[in-house]
Design a protein around this motif. Structure first.
Motif, short mmCIF file in Angstrom:
data_model
loop_
_atom_site.label_atom_id
_atom_site.label_comp_id
_atom_site.label_asym_id
_atom_site.label_seq_id
_atom_site.Cartn_x
_atom_site.Cartn_y
_atom_site.Cartn_z
N MET A 121 0.83 -1.20 0.00
CA MET A 121 0.00 0.00 0.00
C MET A 121 0.87 1.25 0.00
N LEU A 122 0.39 2.28 -0.69
CA LEU A 122 1.10 3.55 -0.77
C LEU A 122 0.10 4.69 -0.68
N PRO A 123 -0.34 5.04 0.52
CA PRO A 123 -1.20 6.23 0.67
C PRO A 123 -0.35 7.49 0.70
N PHE A 124 -0.68 8.47 -0.15
CA PHE A 124 0.10 9.71 -0.12
C PHE A 124 -0.83 10.91 0.00
N CYS A 125 -0.39 11.84 0.86
CA CYS A 125 -1.15 13.06 1.14
C CYS A 125 -2.57 12.74 1.58
N GLY A 126 -2.71 11.82 2.50
CA GLY A 126 -4.01 11.45 3.01
C GLY A 126 -3.86 10.74 4.34
N SER A 127 -4.99 10.38 4.94
CA SER A 127 -4.98 9.92 6.32
C SER A 127 -6.00 8.81 6.56
N PRO A 128 -5.75 7.96 7.57
CA PRO A 128 -6.74 6.95 7.91
C PRO A 128 -7.90 7.50 8.73
N ARG A 129 -7.74 8.72 9.27
CA ARG A 129 -8.78 9.33 10.08
C ARG A 129 -8.76 10.84 9.88
N ILE A 248 4.44 2.02 2.43
CA ILE A 248 5.18 3.28 2.48
C ILE A 248 4.12 4.36 2.55
N VAL A 249 4.11 5.11 3.64
CA VAL A 249 3.15 6.18 3.86
C VAL A 249 3.84 7.50 3.56
N MET A 250 3.24 8.31 2.65
CA MET A 250 3.93 9.48 2.12
C MET A 250 3.12 10.76 2.29
N PRO A 251 3.24 11.41 3.43
CA PRO A 251 2.67 12.75 3.56
C PRO A 251 3.57 13.77 2.87
N ALA A 252 3.01 14.92 2.55
CA ALA A 252 3.81 16.00 1.99
C ALA A 252 4.29 16.91 3.11
N GLU A 253 5.48 17.42 2.95
CA GLU A 253 6.15 18.21 3.98
C GLU A 253 5.29 19.36 4.49
N ASP A 300 8.23 15.92 -7.26
CA ASP A 300 7.26 15.20 -6.43
C ASP A 300 6.79 13.92 -7.11
N THR A 301 6.45 14.02 -8.39
CA THR A 301 6.01 12.85 -9.13
C THR A 301 7.10 11.78 -9.15
N THR A 302 8.33 12.21 -9.38
CA THR A 302 9.46 11.27 -9.41
C THR A 302 9.63 10.59 -8.05
N PHE A 303 9.45 11.35 -6.98
CA PHE A 303 9.61 10.83 -5.62
C PHE A 303 8.56 9.76 -5.32
N ILE A 304 7.30 10.04 -5.69
CA ILE A 304 6.22 9.08 -5.46
C ILE A 304 6.37 7.86 -6.35
N ASP A 305 6.71 8.09 -7.61
CA ASP A 305 6.87 6.98 -8.55
C ASP A 305 7.99 6.04 -8.10
N ALA A 307 8.90 5.40 -5.04
CA ALA A 307 8.39 4.60 -3.92
C ALA A 307 7.50 3.48 -4.43
N ALA A 308 6.64 3.78 -5.40
CA ALA A 308 5.77 2.74 -5.96
C ALA A 308 6.60 1.64 -6.62
N ALA A 309 7.63 2.03 -7.36
CA ALA A 309 8.50 1.04 -8.01
C ALA A 309 9.21 0.18 -6.97
#
Length: 318
Positions: A121-129, A248-253, A300-305, A307-309
């Motif tokens: 799983m790769l949640p980015f810029c989001g939260s479980p609650r 990998i959980v990815m919030p934005a700074e 940002d796109t490169t950073f997320i991509d 992590a997915a790879a």
């Protein structure tokens, strides 16, 4: 298992949509040479309930149309998606579930509701609650839209432009960070002044066919987001501890909705298979959203991509 976009195999990649976007807005994340390469993976992009393409107030027949549309929860989206991937596509596993913003919330929900299926799983810029401060923001959006001249309790004949413009102006102060505005990063999107950006990007976005009742439905879904409300769990912490997927959980700074400390808290309850990896930079919430007009190969796109790879190349969590 890798599979092409032909007859699906027993695994696939699911990318969950955010509330305000449609499936084609995921193009920045999918393509040849990216982690989500359709030549290698069966990629599924469902639209969120209420977004105007899936079942929504604007396209549901009476008597359930408009303000009479039933409330939608994150679990409703995930269960509809589960039926899609199992009953229609015949998938038994999901190699990766990922998503931005409310799509990240759905990613968490998938891992809690169907731990036997979600390998990574790769949640980015989001939260479980949804956090209390985030709910204050959502309440301000609801107030601006429902108080608009012409809203008429959601039974408008023509969408109330004044309310939609106010809605957009509130979003403008939250979607990007203070540093984004200080550095005038809106110029990278082709705008020549701050007012040009607010009108062209934000007002244009919400006046471009967004139905107010749809927006309120999705806002309500966001407001109530909490994996702890999943049947069988007594708390958010308990639900997070049940996750088996490699994560990998990815919030934005500088995300004002979902700050890194909130997601650090979530990771602390997910066990040893979860890693927090903060997206650096000043783009705030849109570090993970593929802002329209931004160069596709941005940092940002490169950073997320990447992590997915990394996740897809590594071991499964189940």
């Amino acid at each position: 298992m890798r599979t092409r976009c032909g007859p699906p195999s027993r695994a696939g990649c699911l990318t969950c949509r955010d509330d305000r976007f449609r499936h084609w807005d995921n193009e920045w994340l999918i393509g040849e040479g990216r982690a989500l390469d359709p030549a290698r993976w069966f990629v599924i992009v469902p639209n969120m309930l209420g977004n105007g393409l899936s079942s929504s107030p604007s396209n549901t027949p009476a008597p359930d149309s408009g303000p009479s549309f039933p409330p939608i929860r994150v679990t409703d989206n995930v269960e509809a998606q589960h039926r899609l991937v199992t009953e229609v596509f015949g998938l038994e596993r999901l190699a990766l579930v990922l998503g931005w913003s409310m799509g990240a919330g759905q990613t968490y929900q998938w891992a809690v509701s169907h731990p036997e299926m979600v390998e990574r799983m790769l949640p980015f810029c989001g939260s479980p609650r949804t956090a209390p401060h985030n709910r204050v923001f959502l309440d301000s959006l609801r107030a601006a839209l429902t108080a608009s001249a012409g809203f008429d309790g959601g039974r408008y004949g023509v969408p109330p432009d004044r309310g939609l413009r106010a809605f957009a102006r509130i979003y403008a102060g939250w979607g990007f960070s203070q540093a984004f505005y200080w550095d005038e990063c809106w110029r990278e999107l082709g705008y020549t002044s701050l007012e040009d950006f607010v009108v062209g990007f934000w007002e244009g976005f919400f006046l471009d066919g967004r139905d107010p009742n749809n927006l309120l439905t999705m806002l309500d879904t966001w407001w109530h987001g909490d994996v702890g409300a999943t049947p069988g769990f007594d708390s958010t912490e308990q639900a997070l501890a049940s996750i088996r997927a490699r994560a990998i959980v990815m919030p934005a700074e500088k995300d004002l909705y979902f700050p890194p400390e909130d997601e650090a808290w979530a990771v602390s309850h997910m066990g040893g298979g979860a890693e927090l990896r903060v997206i650096p930079g000043v783009w705030g919430h849109f570090a993970g959203g593929g802002a329209p007009g931004r160069a596709p190969d941005n940092a940002d796109t490169t950073f997320i991509d990447a992590a997915a790879a990394e996740l897809l190349a590594g071991p499964s969590g189940i």
